[in-house]
Design an enzyme around this catalytic site. Structure first.
Site, mmCIF file in Angstrom:
data_model
loop_
_atom_site.group_PDB
_atom_site.id
_atom_site.type_symbol
_atom_site.label_atom_id
_atom_site.label_comp_id
_atom_site.label_asym_id
_atom_site.label_seq_id
_atom_site.Cartn_x
_atom_site.Cartn_y
_atom_site.Cartn_z
ATOM 1 N N GLY A 182 0.812 -1.204 0.000
ATOM 2 C CA GLY A 182 0.000 0.000 0.000
ATOM 3 C C GLY A 182 0.848 1.258 0.000
ATOM 4 O O GLY A 182 1.952 1.304 -0.549
ATOM 5 N N GLY A 183 0.347 2.288 0.670
ATOM 6 C CA GLY A 183 1.041 3.572 0.704
ATOM 7 C C GLY A 183 2.420 3.501 1.316
ATOM 8 O O GLY A 183 3.284 4.337 1.022
ATOM 9 N N GLY A 417 21.508 11.664 -31.600
ATOM 10 C CA GLY A 417 21.129 12.291 -30.345
ATOM 11 C C GLY A 417 21.697 11.588 -29.139
ATOM 12 O O GLY A 417 21.921 12.204 -28.094
ATOM 13 N N ALA A 418 21.934 10.280 -29.244
ATOM 14 C CA ALA A 418 22.495 9.536 -28.118
ATOM 15 C C ALA A 418 23.901 10.024 -27.785
ATOM 16 O O ALA A 418 24.301 10.049 -26.616
ATOM 17 C CB ALA A 418 22.508 8.045 -28.431
#
Length: 527
Positions: A182-183, A417-418
């Site tokens: 859970g949280g 771009g890499a």
């Protein structure tokens, strides 16, 4: 589980009060019962105090609020008020340096968090931030204490707020040694590193029962959120181990590589490895053929002090390697493309993994060395639809925003771009070096020739011969090893055998680097 209410008797004199104090402390140290301890051991799990003893230097632990008890009433809680309220908090040392710690005690209320339990954690987190020392959480709890309702939930909110406040200020390490559902799982996710132990630790927001009810899928707790799942599939965990002892041993080792806070530097350790040691093996270790794979870890072993390094998230996004190593005794972060996995291409997960590591190193003044051998970003509909642009920008942002010393070393190919994203000179690398085998270009020679010379190739009597000639022409004109150096985008082309000494020299030169950033509250990175 039955927890006996240990109400102190009324002492008659000072000596009696002291004796009673020691008795209460001993009760708190023993825990609820021998049977509860045996049950914990039967699950293959250590107790909270046993774990703290393994983590910290012997005899160094100083406990805080050992006699704290909850004040809740109703649902039978008034009859069960054990000391510590299910969490051990305090501080000690790891290799002589102060470290703060809290450890859930699963033997008490299943380690579930209530108001008093949470308040103890809040206090130790505040103390860690104020003292400027790392915080380690040893997690083994069943979530919020249902009987205390919203008070328990508010306790988690206080932990999350402090995790965020401490981020980039002190190192935060979460060690998962039991369930975390859970949280509660969001606190480890907010910390710098998550360690998990196979079979005994799990993390998930909704458990198998909820998954089955909502989606109809059948899955076990380990299959849903076990150590190997988070270390190799989700990327939530950085490390997975077979037992608690080896896990905590590596937590100690990681702490030895980190500064205590963002105002200090990581401790230097004299290794005895000569700074001018030549790395002749690199000449044959990295194949000249750019299409032939190799293990970049072997390169790291050659250049790092004594060949030692500590790899982060080794099981996730294996096409990029991130690690901490020492150069001349100084801790340095390494980001490296991994040609043996997906040819070292950058994809969504690799970009996220590297970006977070770069951000961590920058936050704690750890210099960065980037080893580049990248053919580009991974093409594909799945990558584009899942946001490779946004995720790739995370790595770009992390490097552009980093003010620590940054050195780029191009081993072989660096395309498109890499190349830019992998800490090129154009985005702020302080020093850019390359081997004579480097190929820096918009794309590979074959693809480039097919685009630029497509008409000439199509019109030729022998298209294959023409294509081969044009590929050679492109390589000669735009991809030769000194093309980038001639234009100042690479500072020097070095002999691979001089790699270690060149990196150490550059790092020494940059040790006093100062970067003046524009005034702002904070940036807005792509998240």
């Amino acid at each position: 589980m039955t927890v006996v209410d240990q109400t102190p008797s009324e002492p008659t004199d000072a000596r009696g009060r002291v004796a009673e104090l020691h008795s209460l402390r001993e009760q708190a140290r023993r825990g609820p019962s021998d049977r509860a301890t045996e049950t914990q051991h039967a699950k293959g799990k250590l107790t909270a105090r046993e774990r703290i003893a393994l983590l910290l230097d012997e005899g160094s632990f100083k406990e805080v609020e050992q006699l704290r008890r909850h004040r809740a009433t109703g649902f039978g809680l008034e009859a069960k008020k054990p000391y510590t309220d299910g969490v051990i908090t305090g501080w000690g040392t790891v290799e002589g340096r102060t470290v703060f710690v809290y450890a859930h005690d699963f033997r008490i209320f299943g380690g579930a968090l209530g108001e008093a339990h949470a308040t103890k954690i809040h206090k130790i987190m505040d103390m860690a931030i104020a003292a400027g020392a790392p915080l380690v959480s040893l997690n083994d709890g069943a979530g919020a204490r249902i009987q205390e309702g919203v008070s328990a939930l508010a306790g988690y909110g206080g932990i999350f707020q402090r995790n965020t406040k401490a981020s980039g200020v002190i190192p935060q390490i979460s060690v998962m040694l039991g369930p975390c559902a859970g949280g509660a799982a969001y606190s480890p996710a907010l910390t710098d590193f998550v360690f998990m132990v196979r079979d005994t630790s799990q993390m998930f927001i909704t458990g198998p029962d909820v998954v089955r009810a909502v989606t109809g899928e059948e899955i076990t707790q380990n299959g849903l959120g076990g150590a190997d799942v988070h270390a190799s599939v989700s990327g939530v965990a950085a490390f997975a181990y077979d037992d608690e002892q080896s896990c905590l041993e590596d937590v100690r080792f990681l702490l030895s590589l980190l500064p205590s806070n963002n105002r200090e530097t990581a401790p230097r350790e004299e290794t005895g490895d000569p700074t001018d040691r030549r790395t002749e093996a690199l000449i044959n270790l990295v194949p000249a053929n750019p299409n032939q794979s190799y293990d970049i870890r072997k390169v790291v072993e050659e250049i790092a002090d004594d060949g030692e390094y500590f790899e982060i998230q080794p099981g996730w996004a294996q096409n990029v390697v991130v690690a901490l190593a020492r150069f001349d005794g100084h801790v340095t972060g390494i980001v490296a493309n991994q040609p043996s996995s997906m040819a070292g291409v950058l994809d969504i997960h690799a970009s996220e993994k590297a970006a977070r590591f770069v951000q961590f190193c920058d936050a704690f003044s750890i210099p960065l060395v980037t080893l580049v051998d990248v053919p580009g970003f991974l093409p594909g509909v799945d990558q584009e639809h899942n946001g490779i642009i946004r995720h790739g920008a995370k790595l770009l942002y992390a490097y552009c925003n980093a003010t620590v010393p940054r050195i780029q070393l191009i081993l072989r190919k660096a395309y498109g771009g890499a190349y830019i994203v992998m800490d090129s000179r154009s985005i702020g690398a302080d020093v850019s070096l390359a081997w004579p085998s480097n190929e820096i270009a918009v794309m590979g020679a074959e693809g480039a020739a097919n685009v630029i010379f497509r008409r000439e190739i199509a019109a030729a009597e022998d298209p294959d011969l023409e294509r081969a000639q044009k590929i050679k022409e492109y390589q000669t004109e735009l991809m030769h090893p000194y093309y980038a150096a001639e234009r100042g985008l690479v500072d020097d082309v070095i002999d691979p055998a001089d790699t270690r000494s060149a990196l150490i020299g550059a790092l020494a030169m940059l040790r006093s680097k100062y970067a003046d950033m524009p005034s702002r509250k904070h940036g807005n990175p792509p998240v």
